[in-house]
Design a protein around this motif. Structure first.
Motif, PDB file in Angstrom:
ATOM      1  N   MET A   1      14.734  -2.355  -2.091  1.00  0.00           N
ATOM      2  CA  MET A   1      15.964  -2.729  -1.419  1.00  0.00           C
ATOM      3  C   MET A   1      16.792  -3.656  -2.312  1.00  0.00           C
ATOM      4  O   MET A   1      16.275  -4.303  -3.216  1.00  0.00           O
TER       5      MET A   1
ATOM      6  N   PHE B   1       9.143  -0.823   6.317  1.00  0.00           N
ATOM      7  CA  PHE B   1       9.651  -1.821   5.379  1.00  0.00           C
ATOM      8  C   PHE B   1       8.573  -2.879   5.178  1.00  0.00           C
ATOM      9  O   PHE B   1       7.822  -3.211   6.096  1.00  0.00           O
TER      10      PHE B   1
ATOM     11  N   PRO C   1      15.924 -10.461   5.849  1.00  0.00           N
ATOM     12  CA  PRO C   1      15.372  -9.121   6.006  1.00  0.00           C
ATOM     13  C   PRO C   1      14.710  -8.962   7.367  1.00  0.00           C
ATOM     14  O   PRO C   1      14.368  -9.968   8.017  1.00  0.00           O
ATOM     15  N   PRO C   2      14.519  -7.745   7.837  1.00  0.00           N
ATOM     16  CA  PRO C   2      13.889  -7.523   9.152  1.00  0.00           C
ATOM     17  C   PRO C   2      12.510  -8.173   9.234  1.00  0.00           C
ATOM     18  O   PRO C   2      11.708  -8.080   8.306  1.00  0.00           O
TER      19      PRO C   2
ATOM     20  N   VAL D   1      10.301  -9.287   4.011  1.00  0.00           N
ATOM     21  CA  VAL D   1      10.125  -8.532   5.248  1.00  0.00           C
ATOM     22  C   VAL D   1       8.877  -9.046   5.964  1.00  0.00           C
ATOM     23  O   VAL D   1       7.815  -9.224   5.350  1.00  0.00           O
TER      24      VAL D   1
ATOM     25  N   TRP E   1      18.557   4.975   6.428  1.00  0.00           N
ATOM     26  CA  TRP E   1      17.690   3.824   6.670  1.00  0.00           C
ATOM     27  C   TRP E   1      17.961   2.707   5.660  1.00  0.00           C
ATOM     28  O   TRP E   1      17.858   1.513   5.990  1.00  0.00           O
TER      29      TRP E   1
ATOM     30  N   ASN F   1      11.378  -6.692  -1.612  1.00  0.00           N
ATOM     31  CA  ASN F   1      11.407  -5.921  -0.372  1.00  0.00           C
ATOM     32  C   ASN F   1      11.648  -4.453  -0.682  1.00  0.00           C
ATOM     33  O   ASN F   1      12.510  -4.114  -1.500  1.00  0.00           O
TER      34      ASN F   1
ATOM     35  N   TYR G   1      19.057  -1.050   6.838  1.00  0.00           N
ATOM     36  CA  TYR G   1      18.452  -2.286   6.322  1.00  0.00           C
ATOM     37  C   TYR G   1      19.539  -3.230   5.806  1.00  0.00           C
ATOM     38  O   TYR G   1      19.527  -4.434   6.107  1.00  0.00           O
TER      39      TYR G   1
ATOM     40  N   MET H   1      11.377  -0.167   0.932  1.00  0.00           N
ATOM     41  CA  MET H   1      11.164   0.790   2.016  1.00  0.00           C
ATOM     42  C   MET H   1      10.084   1.758   1.545  1.00  0.00           C
ATOM     43  O   MET H   1      10.204   2.334   0.470  1.00  0.00           O
TER      44      MET H   1
ATOM     45  N   TYR I   1      20.554  -7.053   7.095  1.00  0.00           N
ATOM     46  CA  TYR I   1      20.591  -8.237   6.229  1.00  0.00           C
ATOM     47  C   TYR I   1      21.965  -8.900   6.279  1.00  0.00           C
ATOM     48  O   TYR I   1      22.089 -10.136   6.362  1.00  0.00           O
TER      49      TYR I   1
END
Length: 234
Positions: free
Chosen positions: A232, A133, A69-70, A81, A55, A154, A59, A156, A63
């Motif tokens: 992250m 996230f 970022p998502p 995020v 994961w 950011n 991510y 997770m 990016y």
């Protein structure tokens, strides 16, 4: 002539025979225990590589492919995020964001549940870990030695990991186990800015169990699980 009466032979084990049997039993139990620990360790390593690390990679690929970022706002990117602090990107929203960007996700629990992972804890009970996230205030060194400030980063969030897995992942990301410093931290220890603060252990260990309705914690019960943040790179 007087006939001699033969004494009946005593049945059972001698002390030496009993000692040999106990040694063999001990060796068998030891071998089974070692085998179980090795198998469990291998299972945790698979979870680390096939789920957690996968994961992190997903991510990073998002990016690299989108430049953000998502969940960030395309028209006015914030670098966070979901474009805000403490705005979770989880479940279907996370999967949809990844699929829309053409990012391959880890297998996870099953198709449609890529953000979840099922494993057995130290007592052989099923547990489920999940990832999300988000952006959170993150403690970092300040301008003066020993001081700390928070900056939005950011991360997770991984929920539902046992203390053994938390320590394994922490050692993997930080080369040491510490709930309050480094790239991986326990939720609640990630934003402490106390001057001169020191290292903190993870709040629970493998001997901690969930109790039943009568507040009885038994050895065979589920191991207590923890929640953690992994920062992250961007």
């Amino acid at each position: 002539m007087t006939q001699q009466v033969k004494k009946p032979r005593q049945s059972g084990f001698t002390v030496l025979e009993m000692a040999v049997v106990l040694v063999i039993i001990g060796l068998v139990i030891g071998a089974v225990t070692i085998g179980t620990n090795v198998q469990r360790g291998a299972s945790y390593q698979r979870m680390s590589s096939d789920f957690v690390q996968a994961w992190v990679t997903a991510y990073d690929r998002f990016y690299e492919g989108t430049g953000r970022p998502p969940g960030d706002v395309v028209a006015a990117p914030t670098g966070l995020v979901n474009g805000a602090v403490s705005s979770d990107l989880c479940g279907a929203n996370l999967r949809n964001a990844m699929q829309a960007a053409g990012i391959e996700m880890p297998a996870g629990r099953a198709e449609g549940f890529e953000d979840r992972y099922v494993y057995l804890d130290g007592n052989g009970n099923p547990q489920e870990a999940t990832v999300c996230f988000l952006a959170v205030p993150w403690s970092e060194p300040g301008a003066t030695a020993g001081t700390h400030v928070t900056r939005n980063r950011n991360v997770m969030r991984i929920e539902g990991i046992t203390p053994a897995i938390a320590n394994l992942l922490d050692n993997m990301f930080d080369a040491r186990s510490n709930a309050s410093f480094g790239k991986m931290r326990q939720v609640g220890q990630h934003n402490i800015t106390t001057t001169g603060r020191t290292a903190v252990n993870w709040s629970n260990t493998e001997i901690d169990r969930y109790s039943d309705a009568a507040s009885r914690a038994r050895d065979e019960d589920q191991v207590v699980v923890l929640n953690a943040y992994i920062k992250m790179s961007r």
